[in-house]
Design a protein around this motif. Structure first.
Motif, PDB file in Angstrom:
ATOM      1  N   GLU A   1       8.359  -8.783  10.171  1.00 51.76           N
ATOM      2  CA  GLU A   1       6.959  -9.078   9.883  1.00 51.76           C
ATOM      3  C   GLU A   1       6.601  -8.801   8.421  1.00 51.76           C
ATOM      4  OE1 GLU A   1       4.733  -6.750  12.582  1.00 51.76           O
ATOM      5  OE2 GLU A   1       5.564  -7.706  14.391  1.00 51.76           O
ATOM      6  N   ILE A   2       7.620  -8.622   7.587  1.00 46.70           N
ATOM      7  CA  ILE A   2       7.367  -8.371   6.171  1.00 46.70           C
ATOM      8  C   ILE A   2       6.610  -9.544   5.557  1.00 46.70           C
ATOM      9  CG2 ILE A   2       9.602  -9.340   5.465  1.00 46.70           C
ATOM     10  CD1 ILE A   2       9.675  -7.259   3.235  1.00 46.70           C
ATOM     11  N   SER A   3       5.674  -9.218   4.660  1.00 47.59           N
ATOM     12  CA  SER A   3       4.859 -10.283   4.077  1.00 47.59           C
ATOM     13  C   SER A   3       4.489  -9.933   2.644  1.00 47.59           C
ATOM     14  CB  SER A   3       3.583 -10.464   4.917  1.00 47.59           C
ATOM     15  OG  SER A   3       2.842  -9.255   4.947  1.00 47.59           O
ATOM     16  N   GLY A   4       3.793 -10.852   2.003  1.00 47.33           N
ATOM     17  CA  GLY A   4       3.273 -10.628   0.664  1.00 47.33           C
ATOM     18  C   GLY A   4       4.366 -10.536  -0.402  1.00 47.33           C
ATOM     19  N   ASP A   5       4.092  -9.705  -1.402  1.00 52.12           N
ATOM     20  CA  ASP A   5       5.007  -9.574  -2.539  1.00 52.12           C
ATOM     21  C   ASP A   5       6.360  -8.978  -2.135  1.00 52.12           C
ATOM     22  OD1 ASP A   5       3.073 -10.621  -4.139  1.00 52.12           O
ATOM     23  OD2 ASP A   5       2.376  -8.692  -4.913  1.00 52.12           O
ATOM     24  N   LEU A   6       6.348  -8.094  -1.120  1.00 48.78           N
ATOM     25  CA  LEU A   6       7.619  -7.530  -0.667  1.00 48.78           C
ATOM     26  C   LEU A   6       8.513  -8.599  -0.079  1.00 48.78           C
ATOM     27  CD1 LEU A   6       6.873  -4.045   0.988  1.00 48.78           C
ATOM     28  CD2 LEU A   6       8.000  -4.527  -1.171  1.00 48.78           C
ATOM     29  N   LYS A   7       7.918  -9.528   0.662  1.00 47.73           N
ATOM     30  CA  LYS A   7       8.700 -10.625   1.246  1.00 47.73           C
ATOM     31  C   LYS A   7       9.307 -11.475   0.134  1.00 47.73           C
ATOM     32  CE  LYS A   7       8.514 -14.327   4.652  1.00 47.73           C
ATOM     33  NZ  LYS A   7       7.661 -15.034   5.652  1.00 47.73           N
ATOM     34  N   GLU A   8       8.530 -11.653  -0.930  1.00 49.27           N
ATOM     35  CA  GLU A   8       9.029 -12.438  -2.067  1.00 49.27           C
ATOM     36  C   GLU A   8      10.205 -11.723  -2.747  1.00 49.27           C
ATOM     37  OE1 GLU A   8       7.336 -14.191  -6.292  1.00 49.27           O
ATOM     38  OE2 GLU A   8       5.940 -13.686  -4.680  1.00 49.27           O
ATOM     39  N   LEU A   9      10.108 -10.373  -2.831  1.00 45.87           N
ATOM     40  CA  LEU A   9      11.210  -9.605  -3.412  1.00 45.87           C
ATOM     41  C   LEU A   9      12.472  -9.749  -2.575  1.00 45.87           C
ATOM     42  CD1 LEU A   9       9.432  -6.271  -4.463  1.00 45.87           C
ATOM     43  CD2 LEU A   9      10.444  -7.981  -5.987  1.00 45.87           C
TER      44      LEU A   9
ATOM     45  N   ASP B   1       0.813  -1.219   0.000  1.00 45.84           N
ATOM     46  CA  ASP B   1       0.000   0.000   0.000  1.00 45.84           C
ATOM     47  C   ASP B   1       0.852   1.277   0.000  1.00 45.84           C
ATOM     48  OD1 ASP B   1      -2.232  -1.566   0.042  1.00 45.84           O
ATOM     49  OD2 ASP B   1      -2.552  -1.410   2.212  1.00 45.84           O
ATOM     50  N   ILE B   2       2.138   1.160   0.425  1.00 42.51           N
ATOM     51  CA  ILE B   2       3.032   2.327   0.428  1.00 42.51           C
ATOM     52  C   ILE B   2       3.122   2.936  -0.964  1.00 42.51           C
ATOM     53  CG2 ILE B   2       5.463   3.039   0.687  1.00 42.51           C
ATOM     54  CD1 ILE B   2       5.679   1.031   2.957  1.00 42.51           C
ATOM     55  N   PHE B   3       3.005   2.081  -1.984  1.00 42.66           N
ATOM     56  CA  PHE B   3       3.192   2.536  -3.362  1.00 42.66           C
ATOM     57  C   PHE B   3       1.875   2.936  -4.026  1.00 42.66           C
ATOM     58  CE2 PHE B   3       6.755  -0.289  -2.433  1.00 42.66           C
ATOM     59  CZ  PHE B   3       7.815   0.534  -2.784  1.00 42.66           C
ATOM     60  N   SER B   4       0.844   3.175  -3.218  1.00 35.81           N
ATOM     61  CA  SER B   4      -0.419   3.653  -3.769  1.00 35.81           C
ATOM     62  C   SER B   4      -0.336   5.142  -4.128  1.00 35.81           C
ATOM     63  CB  SER B   4      -1.562   3.426  -2.773  1.00 35.81           C
ATOM     64  OG  SER B   4      -1.281   4.101  -1.542  1.00 35.81           O
ATOM     65  N   GLY B   5       0.604   5.857  -3.466  1.00 36.64           N
ATOM     66  CA  GLY B   5       0.808   7.270  -3.764  1.00 36.64           C
ATOM     67  C   GLY B   5       1.746   7.451  -4.945  1.00 36.64           C
ATOM     68  N   GLU B   6       2.107   8.701  -5.212  1.00 36.35           N
ATOM     69  CA  GLU B   6       2.975   9.009  -6.351  1.00 36.35           C
ATOM     70  C   GLU B   6       4.428   8.654  -6.030  1.00 36.35           C
ATOM     71  OE1 GLU B   6       4.177  12.739  -9.334  1.00 36.35           O
ATOM     72  OE2 GLU B   6       3.101  13.117  -7.447  1.00 36.35           O
TER      73      GLU B   6
ATOM     74  N   ASP C   1       8.935   4.731   5.774  1.00 33.46           N
ATOM     75  CA  ASP C   1       8.002   3.601   5.956  1.00 33.46           C
ATOM     76  C   ASP C   1       8.432   2.399   5.123  1.00 33.46           C
ATOM     77  OD1 ASP C   1       6.560   5.227   7.619  1.00 33.46           O
ATOM     78  OD2 ASP C   1       5.056   5.765   6.101  1.00 33.46           O
ATOM     79  N   PHE C   2       8.865   2.655   3.882  1.00 31.89           N
ATOM     80  CA  PHE C   2       9.316   1.578   3.000  1.00 31.89           C
ATOM     81  C   PHE C   2      10.545   0.873   3.567  1.00 31.89           C
ATOM     82  CE2 PHE C   2      11.697   0.556  -1.119  1.00 31.89           C
ATOM     83  CZ  PHE C   2      11.078  -0.680  -1.257  1.00 31.89           C
ATOM     84  N   LEU C   3      11.509   1.645   4.049  1.00 34.62           N
ATOM     85  CA  LEU C   3      12.712   1.059   4.640  1.00 34.62           C
ATOM     86  C   LEU C   3      12.376   0.252   5.883  1.00 34.62           C
ATOM     87  CD1 LEU C   3      15.159   4.102   4.289  1.00 34.62           C
ATOM     88  CD2 LEU C   3      15.351   1.927   3.084  1.00 34.62           C
ATOM     89  N   ASP C   4      11.462   0.772   6.717  1.00 40.31           N
ATOM     90  CA  ASP C   4      11.062   0.052   7.935  1.00 40.31           C
ATOM     91  C   ASP C   4      10.406  -1.273   7.602  1.00 40.31           C
ATOM     92  OD1 ASP C   4      12.043   2.101   9.464  1.00 40.31           O
ATOM     93  OD2 ASP C   4      10.096   3.071   9.787  1.00 40.31           O
ATOM     94  N   VAL C   5       9.537  -1.271   6.590  1.00 43.26           N
ATOM     95  CA  VAL C   5       8.853  -2.505   6.193  1.00 43.26           C
ATOM     96  C   VAL C   5       9.848  -3.524   5.642  1.00 43.26           C
ATOM     97  CG1 VAL C   5       7.213  -3.485   4.537  1.00 43.26           C
ATOM     98  CG2 VAL C   5       6.623  -1.402   5.779  1.00 43.26           C
TER      99      VAL C   5
END
Length: 620
Positions: free
Chosen positions: A547-555, A510-515, A538-542
């Motif tokens: 607790e990272i999950s989803g597509d970011l965890k896969e990256l 959701d972090i990348f929902s903005g510009e 926020d992106f660096l913290d995630v």
């Protein structure tokens, strides 16, 4: 009619262009054989000039290219190691005056430099680095390496000169002795009276030696030996060793009112500590003889200083004039000038700019003015910039070189300083800026030129950019972003484009929902730009969270790594340059973790010192 007029103007422009062929340009070549004479001429030309253009050739460059997303700090950190490592072999200086908006009178000089350890002290350099591509380029331009090595002018920086004087230990007259503000102690009074008595007896013996019989002369000679009398420039002298600067100061103060035929000469310690090891006292025949000796020593010292300074005399002349200096890449040129002729480069860019502006208060970078033209073409050098302006703008310039006795033989080398004068006038004409220096009690530049001085950032398009932390990520996009909103990302698959990477990130969280935007720096690393404040953190913290999950965890599982702009600064500061930016950032992260660990260990084993427990031997 308008078309005909335009055609005639273009033909006139073509005629003016022929002036830039350089076949008629004359540049004075200066080596050790004509340096002294040329220095006197240059001093006169600088005094009567409005601007001073400079250009130089060095033996190489190890720094990576300065990029649009570099701040003034990171750009400086990139250039700093190269300025120390490589050597200047050629320095062109061209004082010029502007007679009207299209005319200038120039006095170009080419100085060949070569660092020699003439004082046997390892200065200015025992060795330096070279790159074959730079030397080959200089050879193609007609650079005479034989003349450079055999007749090139050596030099010392200001810092090296101070050190050399200390190591040589040359005694020089002490002027305007200031009395100490602290009251003398009992020990001070005893010391002064003992030295006063010793000088009085020595002076009396020396004065009476010329009027006594041969028997008395023998006795006086023996007394002189016992008293430690010597000869200094055919005059009697007495050397008094001192244990501290305080004792040297007391002797100098005491001699002010002692006698008008005694000349004190503080002798620096040869250890290089900058302290005084002795005071040599010379007995003159009279006050007039003392004044004559003082002038002789001052003249001798000045001649020796000129030999020590070498080419730095030119730099000092430019600095003393306080005239605006014209450069084509001011940060690169000024780091070299500071490193070679002033002092080693400080670690921080703010310290560097402060130190440099003390010597050169106004530095004008023509790269900055070229950006005002609005060209999207990348111009590699001064000749290509002139060619571009000639082909796209009508801006005639009349350049006069009055030094007709200067004759160039063979290929002409070192025309860039002269070209800079020409380029400067063209840019002023195209941008409708008056290059004429006005005088109202003090010389002033046009406001547009005044605002363009001291912009020490190769990619800046405004004066504010050189000072704040905002950066340009794209070369031809003027939109700025704070360094805090930039994240470096690497570890993605080879062949991934910026568009592909942006699509993957947009669907990952959701972090990348903005510009946001993505730009590839090289094949291994990309920059993610967040246009909304705080999202980068926020992106660096995630990404660093357990607790990272989803597509970011896969990256992350696929090897994707991220870091902030501060890691890039660390990489520039430590000079951790690898073939790929990703490898350099990895090394910088490892270095940061190691520093954190070491600092933690130091914090747990600190030793505290208290001044109350320290004995000051001067107080005893």
């Amino acid at each position: 009619m308008a078309s005909l007029f335009h055609h005639l103007q273009f033909l006139k422009l073509k005629q003016k262009r022929s002036f830039c062929t350089t076949s008629k340009w004359k540049v004075k070549q200066v080596t050790t054989s004509n340096f002294t004479q040329s220095l006197d001429e240059l001093k006169t030309h600088i005094s009567s000039s409005d601007f001073i253009a400079i250009s130089m050739e060095k033996t190489g460059s190890s720094c990576p290219r300065v990029l649009p997303f570099d701040t003034a700090e990171t750009a400086y950190l990139k250039l700093r190691p190269s300025a120390h490592r490589f050597q200047l072999l050629h320095f062109a200086v061209c004082p010029f005056s502007v007679t009207d908006s299209n005319n200038l009178v120039a006095h170009p000089y080419n100085f060949l430099l070569f660092p020699r350890d003439e004082l046997k002290m390892g200065m200015p350099a025992y060795s330096f680095s070279c790159q074959t591509s730079y030397l080959a380029s200089m050879a193609r331009k007609g650079f005479d390496f034989n003349a450079c090595i055999y007749n090139g002018i050596s030099y010392l920086s200001r810092a090296q000169e101070s050190l050399a004087k200390i190591r040589i230990g040359t005694a020089s007259p002490s002027h305007n002795v200031m009395k100490s503000s602290s009251p003398p102690t009992v020990a001070d009074k005893i010391f002064v009276e003992r030295i006063r008595s010793r000088i009085r007896h020595w002076r009396k013996t020396c004065k009476s030696s010329g009027t006594n019989s041969s028997k008395d002369e023998l006795i006086n000679s023996l007394r002189s030996i016992v008293l430690g009398s010597e000869q200094f420039r055919s005059r009697p002298s007495l050397t008094i060793d001192v244990c501290s600067e305080r004792q040297a100061q007391l002797i100098l103060e005491m001699l002010v009112d002692f006698a008008d035929d005694l000349l004190p000469l503080p002798v620096p310690a040869k250890s290089g500590s900058g302290t005084t090891q002795a005071v040599r006292i010379v007995l003159a025949n009279s006050k007039e003889d003392k004044d004559l000796l003082e002038k002789e020593l001052q003249s001798f010292e000045e001649e020796e200083n000129k030999k020590i300074r070498g080419f730095r005399e030119v730099i000092d002349l430019i600095s003393a004039s306080q005239k605006p200096v014209i450069s084509h890449n001011s940060l690169n040129d000024c780091t070299l000038v500071h490193s070679k002729f002033i002092a080693p480069l400080p670690p921080q860019v703010d310290e560097f700019i402060s130190s440099l502006c003390t010597a050169f208060p106004k530095v004008l970078d023509l790269n900055y003015l070229m950006k005002k033209i609005g060209s999207t073409r990348k111009l590699s050098g001064i000749p290509s910039a002139i060619s571009y302006l000639n082909n796209n703008f009508y801006a005639p310039v009349d350049l006069e070189i009055p030094d007709r006795d200067t004759v160039n033989k063979g290929r002409i080398h070192g025309l860039n300083a002269l070209r800079l004068c020409y380029l400067f006038m063209k840019l002023c004409s195209i941008l409708k800026i008056s290059p004429i220096v006005t005088e109202y009690g003090k010389k002033h530049l046009a406001p547009e030129l005044e605002n363009a001085t001291n912009v020490f950032h190769p990619c800046s398009t405004s004066i504010q950019e050189s000072c704040n932390g905002d950066i340009n990520v794209w070369t031809h996009n003027t939109r700025k972003v704070s360094c805090e909103n930039v994240v470096f990302l690497w570890g993605f698959k080879f062949g991934t484009t910026a568009g592909m990477l942006k699509n993957v990130l947009r669907s990952s969280h959701d972090i990348f929902s903005g510009e946001f935007d993505v730009k590839l720096v090289d094949k291994s690393c990309a920059i993610v730009v967040f246009w909304q404040q705080g999202l980068s953190k926020d992106f660096l913290d995630v990404m660093n969270s357990e607790e990272i999950s989803g597509d970011l965890k896969e990256l992350v599982s696929d090897g994707v790594r991220v870091t902030c702009y501060d890691t890039y600064k660390t990489m520039c500061r430590l000079g951790l340059w690898e073939m790929d930016l990703a490898e350099s950032l990895e090394r910088a992260l490892e270095s940061s973790r190691y520093d954190t660990k070491i600092n933690g260990e130091r914090h747990s084993s600190e030793i505290h010192w208290y001044n109350d427990n320290v004995i000051n031997f001067d107080d005893l």
